[in-house]
Design an enzyme around this catalytic site. Structure first.
Site, PDB file in Angstrom:
ATOM      1  N   CYS A  77      -0.309  -1.235   7.572  1.00 60.35           N
ATOM      2  CA  CYS A  77       1.043  -0.915   6.595  1.00 60.35           C
ATOM      3  C   CYS A  77       1.697  -2.179   6.432  1.00 60.35           C
ATOM      4  O   CYS A  77       1.249  -3.074   5.395  1.00 60.35           O
ATOM      5  CB  CYS A  77       1.619   0.323   7.532  1.00 60.35           C
ATOM      6  N   HIS A 175      -2.261   4.242   7.716  1.00 60.32           N
ATOM      7  CA  HIS A 175      -2.147   4.013   9.286  1.00 60.32           C
ATOM      8  C   HIS A 175      -3.365   5.039   9.954  1.00 60.32           C
ATOM      9  O   HIS A 175      -3.274   5.998  10.414  1.00 60.32           O
ATOM     10  CB  HIS A 175      -1.013   4.912   9.858  1.00 60.32           C
ATOM     11  N   GLU A 177      -4.181   4.783  12.840  1.00 59.70           N
ATOM     12  CA  GLU A 177      -3.937   5.352  14.313  1.00 59.70           C
ATOM     13  C   GLU A 177      -3.230   6.718  14.196  1.00 59.70           C
ATOM     14  O   GLU A 177      -3.078   7.473  15.142  1.00 59.70           O
ATOM     15  CB  GLU A 177      -2.952   4.468  15.044  1.00 59.70           C
TER      16      GLU A 177
END
Lengths: 193, 251
Positions: A77, A175, A177
Protein backbone atom coordinates in the site's frame (compact mmCIF):
# COMPACT_ATOMS: atom_id res chain seq x y z
CA UNK A 1 14.21 -17.46 7.82
CA UNK A 2 14.50 -13.99 9.31
CA UNK A 3 11.60 -11.78 8.25
CA UNK A 4 11.77 -8.10 9.15
CA UNK A 5 8.67 -5.92 9.12
CA UNK A 6 9.81 -2.31 9.02
CA UNK A 7 8.24 -0.47 11.95
CA UNK A 8 8.13 3.28 11.47
CA UNK A 9 4.80 3.84 13.17
CA UNK A 10 2.50 2.68 10.36
CA UNK A 11 -0.80 1.33 11.63
CA UNK A 12 -0.86 -2.06 9.98
CA UNK A 13 2.44 -3.56 11.14
CA UNK A 14 0.72 -5.90 13.57
CA UNK A 15 -1.73 -7.09 10.93
CA UNK A 16 1.19 -8.04 8.69
CA UNK A 17 2.88 -9.85 11.55
CA UNK A 18 -0.32 -11.74 12.44
CA UNK A 19 -0.82 -12.76 8.80
CA UNK A 20 2.70 -14.18 8.67
CA UNK A 21 2.00 -16.03 11.93
CA UNK A 22 -1.06 -17.62 10.39
CA UNK A 23 1.18 -18.90 7.61
CA UNK A 24 3.50 -20.37 10.21
CA UNK A 25 6.26 -17.78 9.89
CA UNK A 26 7.76 -15.81 12.73
CA UNK A 27 8.68 -12.22 11.92
CA UNK A 28 9.99 -9.28 13.89
CA UNK A 29 9.13 -5.59 13.88
CA UNK A 30 12.15 -3.35 13.62
CA UNK A 31 13.35 0.16 12.89
CA UNK A 32 16.98 -0.87 13.28
CA UNK A 33 19.03 -0.52 10.08
CA UNK A 34 21.33 -3.40 10.89
CA UNK A 35 18.57 -5.85 11.80
CA UNK A 36 16.58 -4.93 8.72
CA UNK A 37 19.59 -5.24 6.40
CA UNK A 38 20.53 -8.66 7.74
CA UNK A 39 17.02 -10.16 7.39
CA UNK A 40 16.25 -12.69 4.63
CA UNK A 41 13.04 -10.94 3.66
CA UNK A 42 11.84 -7.44 4.37
CA UNK A 43 8.26 -6.22 4.43
CA UNK A 44 7.65 -2.48 4.18
CA UNK A 45 4.03 -1.88 5.23
CA UNK A 46 2.15 1.36 5.32
CA UNK A 47 -1.16 3.05 5.74
CA UNK A 48 -1.79 6.72 6.26
CA UNK A 49 -0.49 9.86 4.66
CA UNK A 50 2.64 9.95 2.47
CA UNK A 51 4.36 13.10 3.77
CA UNK A 52 4.10 12.19 7.43
CA UNK A 53 5.10 8.59 6.73
CA UNK A 54 8.19 9.77 4.85
CA UNK A 55 8.99 12.08 7.75
CA UNK A 56 8.82 9.12 10.13
CA UNK A 57 11.14 7.09 7.87
CA UNK A 58 13.65 9.92 7.81
CA UNK A 59 13.41 10.32 11.57
CA UNK A 60 14.41 6.66 11.86
CA UNK A 61 17.20 7.27 9.32
CA UNK A 62 15.85 4.54 7.07
CA UNK A 63 15.65 6.53 3.83
CA UNK A 64 19.15 5.41 2.79
CA UNK A 65 18.82 1.89 4.16
CA UNK A 66 15.70 0.75 2.33
CA UNK A 67 16.82 1.50 -1.27
CA UNK A 68 20.09 -0.34 -0.64
CA UNK A 69 18.51 -3.58 0.54
CA UNK A 70 19.58 -6.62 -1.51
CA UNK A 71 17.11 -9.26 -0.25
CA UNK A 72 13.49 -9.46 -1.50
CA UNK A 73 11.51 -6.46 -0.22
CA UNK A 74 7.72 -6.21 -0.34
CA UNK A 75 6.15 -2.76 -0.08
CA UNK A 76 2.46 -2.81 0.83
CA UNK A 77 0.00 0.00 0.00
CA UNK A 78 1.67 3.23 1.12
CA UNK A 79 4.91 1.23 1.41
CA UNK A 80 4.74 0.60 -2.34
CA UNK A 81 3.96 4.25 -3.05
CA UNK A 82 6.87 5.45 -0.92
CA UNK A 83 9.26 3.28 -2.97
CA UNK A 84 8.51 5.58 -5.93
CA UNK A 85 10.21 8.89 -6.74
CA UNK A 86 7.44 11.24 -5.92
CA UNK A 87 3.86 11.34 -4.63
CA UNK A 88 1.31 14.04 -5.28
CA UNK A 89 0.08 13.37 -1.73
CA UNK A 90 1.64 16.15 0.31
CA UNK A 91 4.19 16.78 -2.51
CA UNK A 92 6.33 14.01 -1.10
CA UNK A 93 9.74 12.93 -2.32
CA UNK A 94 9.84 9.16 -1.98
CA UNK A 95 12.67 6.65 -1.76
CA UNK A 96 13.24 6.68 -5.54
CA UNK A 97 13.56 2.92 -5.99
CA UNK A 98 11.04 3.13 -8.83
CA UNK A 99 11.26 6.10 -11.19
CA UNK A 100 7.53 6.69 -10.91
CA UNK A 101 5.08 9.38 -9.82
CA UNK A 102 2.14 8.52 -7.56
CA UNK A 103 -1.01 10.37 -8.61
CA UNK A 104 -4.37 11.16 -7.07
CA UNK A 105 -7.43 9.45 -8.55
CA UNK A 106 -9.31 11.89 -10.74
CA UNK A 107 -12.56 10.11 -11.34
CA UNK A 108 -16.29 10.37 -10.82
CA UNK A 109 -16.04 7.24 -8.69
CA UNK A 110 -15.75 7.41 -4.92
CA UNK A 111 -12.33 8.35 -3.53
CA UNK A 112 -10.80 6.68 -1.55
CA UNK A 113 -11.35 3.44 -3.36
CA UNK A 114 -12.32 1.14 -0.51
CA UNK A 115 -13.04 -2.54 -0.94
CA UNK A 116 -12.34 -5.60 -3.04
CA UNK A 117 -11.23 -5.16 -6.62
CA UNK A 118 -9.68 -7.49 -9.19
CA UNK A 119 -6.06 -7.87 -10.20
CA UNK A 120 -5.25 -8.90 -13.76
CA UNK A 121 -2.44 -9.31 -16.28
CA UNK A 122 -0.45 -11.04 -13.54
CA UNK A 123 3.20 -11.48 -14.44
CA UNK A 124 5.38 -12.47 -11.52
CA UNK A 125 6.15 -15.51 -9.35
CA UNK A 126 4.47 -13.41 -6.65
CA UNK A 127 1.16 -14.52 -8.18
CA UNK A 128 1.85 -18.24 -8.31
CA UNK A 129 -1.42 -20.15 -7.67
CA UNK A 130 -3.40 -16.90 -7.80
CA UNK A 131 -5.88 -16.67 -10.68
CA UNK A 132 -6.36 -13.80 -13.06
CA UNK A 133 -9.12 -11.47 -11.82
CA UNK A 134 -8.70 -12.55 -8.21
CA UNK A 135 -10.10 -10.11 -5.66
CA UNK A 136 -7.82 -8.22 -3.31
CA UNK A 137 -8.66 -5.64 -0.63
CA UNK A 138 -7.66 -2.05 -1.40
CA UNK A 139 -7.93 1.28 0.41
CA UNK A 140 -6.34 4.22 -1.36
CA UNK A 141 -6.81 7.66 -2.91
CA UNK A 142 -3.52 7.75 -4.83
CA UNK A 143 -2.28 5.30 -7.46
CA UNK A 144 0.74 4.31 -9.50
CA UNK A 145 0.12 4.63 -13.26
CA UNK A 146 0.85 1.69 -15.58
CA UNK A 147 4.59 1.56 -16.26
CA UNK A 148 7.33 -0.80 -17.41
CA UNK A 149 7.62 -2.29 -13.88
CA UNK A 150 3.93 -3.23 -13.75
CA UNK A 151 3.27 -6.87 -12.75
CA UNK A 152 -0.49 -6.55 -12.06
CA UNK A 153 -3.20 -4.15 -13.13
CA UNK A 154 -6.48 -3.04 -11.59
CA UNK A 155 -9.27 -0.88 -12.98
CA UNK A 156 -10.81 1.99 -11.08
CA UNK A 157 -11.97 4.57 -13.57
CA UNK A 158 -8.65 3.92 -15.28
CA UNK A 159 -6.30 0.95 -15.41
CA UNK A 160 -3.43 1.41 -12.96
CA UNK A 161 -0.52 -0.59 -11.57
CA UNK A 162 -1.71 -2.58 -8.55
CA UNK A 163 1.67 -4.32 -8.32
CA UNK A 164 5.17 -3.40 -9.48
CA UNK A 165 8.57 -5.05 -9.43
CA UNK A 166 12.14 -4.05 -10.12
CA UNK A 167 15.07 -6.29 -9.19
CA UNK A 168 14.54 -7.38 -5.56
CA UNK A 169 11.84 -4.78 -4.89
CA UNK A 170 8.15 -5.71 -5.06
CA UNK A 171 5.24 -3.41 -4.37
CA UNK A 172 1.55 -4.20 -4.03
CA UNK A 173 -1.17 -1.56 -3.73
CA UNK A 174 -3.61 -4.01 -2.12
CA UNK A 175 -3.35 -5.40 1.40
CA UNK A 176 -2.41 -9.10 1.14
CA UNK A 177 -2.62 -9.33 4.94
CA UNK A 178 -6.36 -8.48 4.67
CA UNK A 179 -7.19 -10.15 1.36
CA UNK A 180 -8.43 -13.47 2.66
CA UNK A 181 -6.86 -16.66 1.24
CA UNK A 182 -5.56 -15.10 -1.99
CA UNK A 183 -3.62 -12.55 0.04
CA UNK A 184 -2.12 -15.28 2.17
CA UNK A 185 -0.97 -17.15 -0.94
CA UNK A 186 0.75 -13.98 -2.15
CA UNK A 187 2.56 -13.51 1.15
CA UNK A 188 3.64 -17.15 1.06
CA UNK A 189 4.90 -16.72 -2.51
CA UNK A 190 6.92 -13.70 -1.44
CA UNK A 191 8.48 -15.59 1.45
CA UNK A 192 9.39 -18.43 -0.92
CA UNK A 193 11.09 -16.17 -3.50
CA UNK B 1 -14.33 -3.87 -10.92
CA UNK B 2 -14.68 -2.62 -7.37
CA UNK B 3 -17.32 -4.72 -5.67
CA UNK B 4 -20.12 -3.79 -3.31
CA UNK B 5 -19.38 -4.90 0.24
CA UNK B 6 -21.48 -7.00 2.62
CA UNK B 7 -20.69 -6.27 6.25
CA UNK B 8 -22.03 -8.20 9.25
CA UNK B 9 -22.09 -6.13 12.43
CA UNK B 10 -21.38 -7.70 15.81
CA UNK B 11 -22.45 -6.02 19.02
CA UNK B 12 -19.96 -6.58 21.82
CA UNK B 13 -20.61 -6.31 25.54
CA UNK B 14 -17.85 -7.01 28.03
CA UNK B 15 -15.85 -8.78 25.35
CA UNK B 16 -18.73 -11.07 24.32
CA UNK B 17 -21.19 -10.94 21.43
CA UNK B 18 -24.72 -10.00 22.40
CA UNK B 19 -28.06 -10.81 20.74
CA UNK B 20 -29.00 -14.44 20.42
CA UNK B 21 -26.59 -15.44 17.74
CA UNK B 22 -27.42 -18.98 16.83
CA UNK B 23 -25.28 -21.11 14.58
CA UNK B 24 -25.12 -24.83 15.13
CA UNK B 25 -21.57 -24.93 13.80
CA UNK B 26 -20.29 -22.59 16.46
CA UNK B 27 -18.97 -24.02 19.66
CA UNK B 28 -19.42 -20.78 21.56
CA UNK B 29 -21.79 -18.34 19.89
CA UNK B 30 -20.84 -15.64 22.37
CA UNK B 31 -17.22 -15.67 21.33
CA UNK B 32 -16.63 -12.76 18.92
CA UNK B 33 -13.45 -14.33 17.60
CA UNK B 34 -15.12 -17.56 16.61
CA UNK B 35 -18.00 -15.70 15.02
CA UNK B 36 -15.59 -13.41 13.16
CA UNK B 37 -13.79 -16.43 11.78
CA UNK B 38 -17.06 -17.98 10.72
CA UNK B 39 -18.06 -14.82 8.83
CA UNK B 40 -14.67 -14.31 7.23
CA UNK B 41 -14.95 -17.80 5.78
CA UNK B 42 -18.58 -17.39 4.74
CA UNK B 43 -18.19 -14.56 2.26
CA UNK B 44 -18.27 -11.43 4.44
CA UNK B 45 -16.17 -8.64 2.94
CA UNK B 46 -15.55 -6.80 6.19
CA UNK B 47 -16.72 -6.88 9.78
CA UNK B 48 -17.82 -4.19 12.19
CA UNK B 49 -17.55 -4.63 15.95
CA UNK B 50 -19.61 -2.27 18.01
CA UNK B 51 -18.71 -2.12 21.68
CA UNK B 52 -21.97 -1.30 23.41
CA UNK B 53 -20.52 -1.16 26.90
CA UNK B 54 -17.84 1.25 25.78
CA UNK B 55 -16.95 2.62 29.16
CA UNK B 56 -13.43 3.60 30.09
CA UNK B 57 -12.96 0.50 32.26
CA UNK B 58 -13.99 -1.76 29.41
CA UNK B 59 -11.48 -0.26 26.99
CA UNK B 60 -8.75 -2.69 27.98
CA UNK B 61 -11.09 -5.63 27.37
CA UNK B 62 -11.83 -4.24 23.93
CA UNK B 63 -8.16 -3.85 23.07
CA UNK B 64 -7.53 -7.47 24.12
CA UNK B 65 -10.44 -8.58 21.96
CA UNK B 66 -9.19 -6.60 18.95
CA UNK B 67 -5.86 -8.35 19.29
CA UNK B 68 -7.46 -11.80 19.28
CA UNK B 69 -9.58 -10.92 16.26
CA UNK B 70 -6.66 -9.46 14.32
CA UNK B 71 -4.59 -12.56 15.00
CA UNK B 72 -7.27 -14.82 13.59
CA UNK B 73 -9.13 -13.18 10.72
CA UNK B 74 -7.83 -12.25 7.27
CA UNK B 75 -10.39 -9.64 6.20
CA UNK B 76 -10.62 -6.00 7.33
CA UNK B 77 -12.56 -4.97 10.41
CA UNK B 78 -13.78 -1.77 12.00
CA UNK B 79 -14.16 -1.13 15.72
CA UNK B 80 -16.58 1.41 17.15
CA UNK B 81 -18.48 2.35 20.26
CA UNK B 82 -17.75 5.23 22.59
CA UNK B 83 -14.45 6.19 20.98
CA UNK B 84 -13.56 9.79 21.74
CA UNK B 85 -9.83 9.99 22.33
CA UNK B 86 -6.83 9.95 20.00
CA UNK B 87 -5.08 7.62 22.43
CA UNK B 88 -7.93 5.07 22.15
CA UNK B 89 -7.74 5.16 18.38
CA UNK B 90 -3.98 4.75 18.46
CA UNK B 91 -4.21 1.69 20.70
CA UNK B 92 -6.95 0.06 18.64
CA UNK B 93 -5.17 0.61 15.33
CA UNK B 94 -1.81 -0.46 16.71
CA UNK B 95 -3.41 -3.61 18.07
CA UNK B 96 -4.74 -4.59 14.67
CA UNK B 97 -8.05 -2.84 13.91
CA UNK B 98 -8.13 -1.62 10.30
CA UNK B 99 -10.57 1.21 10.89
CA UNK B 100 -12.30 2.82 13.82
CA UNK B 101 -15.67 4.50 13.83
CA UNK B 102 -16.68 7.55 15.78
CA UNK B 103 -20.22 8.79 16.30
CA UNK B 104 -21.38 10.96 19.22
CA UNK B 105 -17.88 12.19 20.03
CA UNK B 106 -17.57 13.63 16.52
CA UNK B 107 -20.85 15.51 16.88
CA UNK B 108 -19.80 17.00 20.21
CA UNK B 109 -16.33 17.85 18.91
CA UNK B 110 -16.33 17.90 15.09
CA UNK B 111 -12.65 18.84 14.99
CA UNK B 112 -11.95 15.33 16.32
CA UNK B 113 -12.49 14.09 12.74
CA UNK B 114 -9.80 16.49 11.46
CA UNK B 115 -7.36 15.44 14.16
CA UNK B 116 -7.95 11.74 13.62
CA UNK B 117 -7.69 11.84 9.84
CA UNK B 118 -4.57 14.01 9.99
CA UNK B 119 -2.89 11.62 12.38
CA UNK B 120 -4.00 8.24 11.07
CA UNK B 121 -5.19 8.95 7.52
CA UNK B 122 -8.77 9.27 6.26
CA UNK B 123 -8.84 5.64 5.15
CA UNK B 124 -9.20 4.35 8.70
CA UNK B 125 -11.70 6.91 10.00
CA UNK B 126 -15.34 5.93 9.63
CA UNK B 127 -17.92 8.40 10.90
CA UNK B 128 -21.13 6.68 11.98
CA UNK B 129 -24.29 8.76 11.77
CA UNK B 130 -27.63 7.77 13.33
CA UNK B 131 -30.56 9.76 12.03
CA UNK B 132 -34.34 9.89 12.17
CA UNK B 133 -36.82 11.77 10.03
CA UNK B 134 -38.82 14.24 12.10
CA UNK B 135 -41.47 16.41 10.42
CA UNK B 136 -39.91 15.80 7.04
CA UNK B 137 -36.36 16.59 8.12
CA UNK B 138 -33.63 14.04 8.80
CA UNK B 139 -32.00 14.89 12.11
CA UNK B 140 -29.06 13.20 13.73
CA UNK B 141 -29.27 11.47 17.11
CA UNK B 142 -26.62 10.71 19.69
CA UNK B 143 -25.80 7.97 22.18
CA UNK B 144 -27.04 5.08 20.09
CA UNK B 145 -30.04 7.08 18.95
CA UNK B 146 -31.26 8.08 22.40
CA UNK B 147 -30.57 11.81 22.25
CA UNK B 148 -32.08 13.90 19.43
CA UNK B 149 -30.25 16.94 18.07
CA UNK B 150 -31.23 19.76 15.74
CA UNK B 151 -28.38 18.91 13.36
CA UNK B 152 -29.56 18.15 9.84
CA UNK B 153 -28.31 14.89 8.35
CA UNK B 154 -27.07 15.98 4.93
CA UNK B 155 -25.26 19.09 6.08
CA UNK B 156 -23.56 17.01 8.78
CA UNK B 157 -22.61 14.33 6.22
CA UNK B 158 -21.00 16.96 4.02
CA UNK B 159 -19.16 18.48 6.96
CA UNK B 160 -17.89 15.06 8.01
CA UNK B 161 -16.49 14.49 4.53
CA UNK B 162 -14.85 17.92 4.43
CA UNK B 163 -13.25 17.28 7.81
CA UNK B 164 -11.56 14.18 6.48
CA UNK B 165 -13.71 11.11 7.14
CA UNK B 166 -12.89 8.20 4.85
CA UNK B 167 -16.35 6.65 4.95
CA UNK B 168 -19.80 7.24 6.37
CA UNK B 169 -21.85 4.56 8.10
CA UNK B 170 -25.41 5.83 7.95
CA UNK B 171 -28.04 4.16 10.12
CA UNK B 172 -31.63 5.16 9.68
CA UNK B 173 -33.33 4.78 13.06
CA UNK B 174 -36.67 4.79 11.29
CA UNK B 175 -35.64 1.62 9.47
CA UNK B 176 -33.35 -0.09 12.00
CA UNK B 177 -34.94 -3.23 13.39
CA UNK B 178 -37.99 -3.03 11.10
CA UNK B 179 -36.72 -5.51 8.48
CA UNK B 180 -38.58 -3.42 5.93
CA UNK B 181 -35.59 -2.34 3.87
CA UNK B 182 -32.95 0.38 3.99
CA UNK B 183 -33.54 4.16 3.83
CA UNK B 184 -32.80 4.23 0.12
CA UNK B 185 -34.03 7.70 -0.69
CA UNK B 186 -31.83 9.35 1.92
CA UNK B 187 -28.95 7.00 1.09
CA UNK B 188 -29.06 7.86 -2.61
CA UNK B 189 -29.12 11.57 -1.85
CA UNK B 190 -26.14 11.23 0.47
CA UNK B 191 -24.17 8.95 -1.81
CA UNK B 192 -24.61 11.22 -4.83
CA UNK B 193 -23.74 14.30 -2.83
CA UNK B 194 -20.50 12.90 -1.39
CA UNK B 195 -17.28 11.60 -2.90
CA UNK B 196 -16.50 9.18 -0.05
CA UNK B 197 -18.16 5.75 0.25
CA UNK B 198 -21.44 5.36 2.14
CA UNK B 199 -22.34 2.22 4.10
CA UNK B 200 -26.08 1.57 4.40
CA UNK B 201 -27.33 0.35 7.76
CA UNK B 202 -30.70 -0.35 9.31
CA UNK B 203 -33.67 -2.22 7.89
CA UNK B 204 -32.27 -5.34 6.21
CA UNK B 205 -34.91 -8.07 6.22
CA UNK B 206 -34.52 -9.99 2.98
CA UNK B 207 -32.29 -10.34 -0.06
CA UNK B 208 -34.17 -7.84 -2.20
CA UNK B 209 -33.53 -5.14 0.41
CA UNK B 210 -29.83 -5.46 -0.37
CA UNK B 211 -30.44 -5.33 -4.12
CA UNK B 212 -32.51 -2.19 -3.58
CA UNK B 213 -29.98 -0.42 -1.39
CA UNK B 214 -27.27 -0.91 -4.00
CA UNK B 215 -29.43 -0.05 -7.03
CA UNK B 216 -31.81 2.55 -5.59
CA UNK B 217 -29.86 3.67 -2.54
CA UNK B 218 -26.53 3.89 -4.44
CA UNK B 219 -24.83 2.47 -1.35
CA UNK B 220 -21.21 1.34 -1.57
CA UNK B 221 -21.65 -1.25 1.16
CA UNK B 222 -24.48 -2.69 3.24
CA UNK B 223 -24.32 -3.57 6.91
CA UNK B 224 -26.69 -5.83 8.80
CA UNK B 225 -26.78 -7.83 12.02
CA UNK B 226 -29.72 -10.06 12.86
CA UNK B 227 -30.47 -11.38 9.35
CA UNK B 228 -26.97 -12.80 9.31
CA UNK B 229 -26.73 -13.80 12.97
CA UNK B 230 -29.99 -15.76 12.90
CA UNK B 231 -29.04 -17.41 9.64
CA UNK B 232 -31.99 -15.86 7.81
CA UNK B 233 -29.70 -14.78 5.00
CA UNK B 234 -26.64 -16.69 3.91
CA UNK B 235 -24.01 -14.29 2.59
CA UNK B 236 -22.97 -16.45 -0.37
CA UNK B 237 -26.61 -16.93 -1.43
CA UNK B 238 -27.14 -13.19 -1.05
CA UNK B 239 -24.14 -12.45 -3.24
CA UNK B 240 -25.32 -14.87 -5.93
CA UNK B 241 -28.62 -13.03 -6.02
CA UNK B 242 -26.86 -9.65 -6.23
CA UNK B 243 -24.78 -10.93 -9.14
CA UNK B 244 -27.97 -11.90 -10.98
CA UNK B 245 -28.96 -8.26 -10.70
CA UNK B 246 -25.60 -7.18 -12.16
CA UNK B 247 -24.36 -5.85 -8.85
CA UNK B 248 -20.63 -6.61 -8.64
CA UNK B 249 -19.70 -8.65 -5.57
CA UNK B 250 -16.80 -10.84 -4.55
CA UNK B 251 -17.63 -14.56 -4.48
Amino acid sequence: MKIAVIDYGAGNVQSVKYALNRLGYESFLSDDAEKISSADKVIFPGVGEAASAMKAIKAKKLEQVIPELKQPVLGICLGMQLMCNYSEEGNTQGLGIFDLTVKRFETDLKVPQIGWNQIEDLRSPLFKNISENEYMYLVHSYYVPINENTIAKTNYGIAYASAIQKDNFYGVQFHPEKSSKAGEILLKNFLEL
Amino acid sequence: MLTKRIIPCLDIKNGRTVKGINFESLRDAGDPVELAEYYSESGADELVFLDITATEERRDTLVELVKSIAEKINIPFTVGGGISKISDVERLLRTGADKISVNSAAVKDPDLINRLSAKFGSQCIVVAIDAKKTEGIWKIHLAGGKIPTEIELFSWAREVEERGAGEILFTSMDHDGTKNGFANEALAKMSEMLTIPVIASGGAGNVSHFTDTFLKGKADAALAASVFHYGEIDIIDLKKELLKNNIPVRI
